[in-house]
Design a protein around this motif. Structure first.
Motif, PDB file in Angstrom:
ATOM      1  N   ASP A 197      -4.890  -5.459   0.093  1.00  0.00           N
ATOM      2  CA  ASP A 197      -3.496  -5.792  -0.169  1.00  0.00           C
ATOM      3  C   ASP A 197      -2.677  -4.504  -0.070  1.00  0.00           C
ATOM      4  O   ASP A 197      -2.968  -3.516  -0.761  1.00  0.00           O
ATOM      5  N   PRO A 198      -1.648  -4.461   0.762  1.00  0.00           N
ATOM      6  CA  PRO A 198      -0.874  -3.221   0.909  1.00  0.00           C
ATOM      7  C   PRO A 198      -0.096  -2.856  -0.368  1.00  0.00           C
ATOM      8  O   PRO A 198       0.320  -1.728  -0.519  1.00  0.00           O
ATOM      9  N   ALA A 199       0.080  -3.815  -1.287  1.00  0.00           N
ATOM     10  CA  ALA A 199       0.810  -3.519  -2.520  1.00  0.00           C
ATOM     11  C   ALA A 199      -0.077  -2.809  -3.547  1.00  0.00           C
ATOM     12  O   ALA A 199       0.433  -2.288  -4.534  1.00  0.00           O
ATOM     13  N   ILE A 200      -1.377  -2.792  -3.331  1.00  0.00           N
ATOM     14  CA  ILE A 200      -2.283  -2.137  -4.264  1.00  0.00           C
ATOM     15  C   ILE A 200      -2.335  -0.651  -3.951  1.00  0.00           C
ATOM     16  O   ILE A 200      -2.597  -0.247  -2.813  1.00  0.00           O
ATOM     17  N   GLU A 201      -2.098   0.150  -4.946  1.00  0.00           N
ATOM     18  CA  GLU A 201      -2.168   1.599  -4.773  1.00  0.00           C
ATOM     19  C   GLU A 201      -3.433   2.119  -5.466  1.00  0.00           C
ATOM     20  O   GLU A 201      -3.708   1.761  -6.598  1.00  0.00           O
ATOM     21  N   VAL A 202      -4.160   2.953  -4.773  1.00  0.00           N
ATOM     22  CA  VAL A 202      -5.376   3.532  -5.331  1.00  0.00           C
ATOM     23  C   VAL A 202      -5.141   5.017  -5.536  1.00  0.00           C
ATOM     24  O   VAL A 202      -4.768   5.740  -4.610  1.00  0.00           O
ATOM     25  N   HIS A 203      -5.344   5.452  -6.789  1.00  0.00           N
ATOM     26  CA  HIS A 203      -5.195   6.869  -7.119  1.00  0.00           C
ATOM     27  C   HIS A 203      -6.541   7.372  -7.604  1.00  0.00           C
ATOM     28  O   HIS A 203      -7.091   6.867  -8.577  1.00  0.00           O
TER      29      HIS A 203
END
Length: 90
Positions: A81-87
């Motif tokens: 999902d492009p809305a999920i941000e992984v840090h």
């Protein structure tokens, strides 16, 4: 001295002609490039994570991470999902 320069010039010209004659014609070079790009695209598609959707003999729908043997199946690419941000720092 002129003989030395003539020999050097002859060797350089011979190397240049040998290189020119040994290179691929432009048509062949373009064909090789197209094959390499197609192979890279195929490798990319094969390396992407996928799920397999298929039906058993009773008609039940299955979604698995391994392709069924001896059955028709559909490959479903797994797109994040492009809305999920992984840090990584948390």
């Amino acid at each position: 001295m002129r003989l030395t320069w003539a020999l050097v010039l002859g060797v350089v010209a011979g190397v240049a002609v040998a290189w020119w004659l040994s290179r691929d014609p432009p048509e062949l070079a373009r064909e090789k490039q197209a094959r390499a790009e197609a192979a890279a695209a195929a490798n990319f598609e094969d390396s992407r994570p996928v799920l397999y959707r298929w039906r058993d003999d009773d008609g039940a729908l299955h979604v698995t991470d391994a392709a069924p043997k001896g059955r028709k199946y559909e490959r479903i690419p797994i797109e994040p999902d492009p809305a999920i941000e992984v840090h990584g720092d948390r």
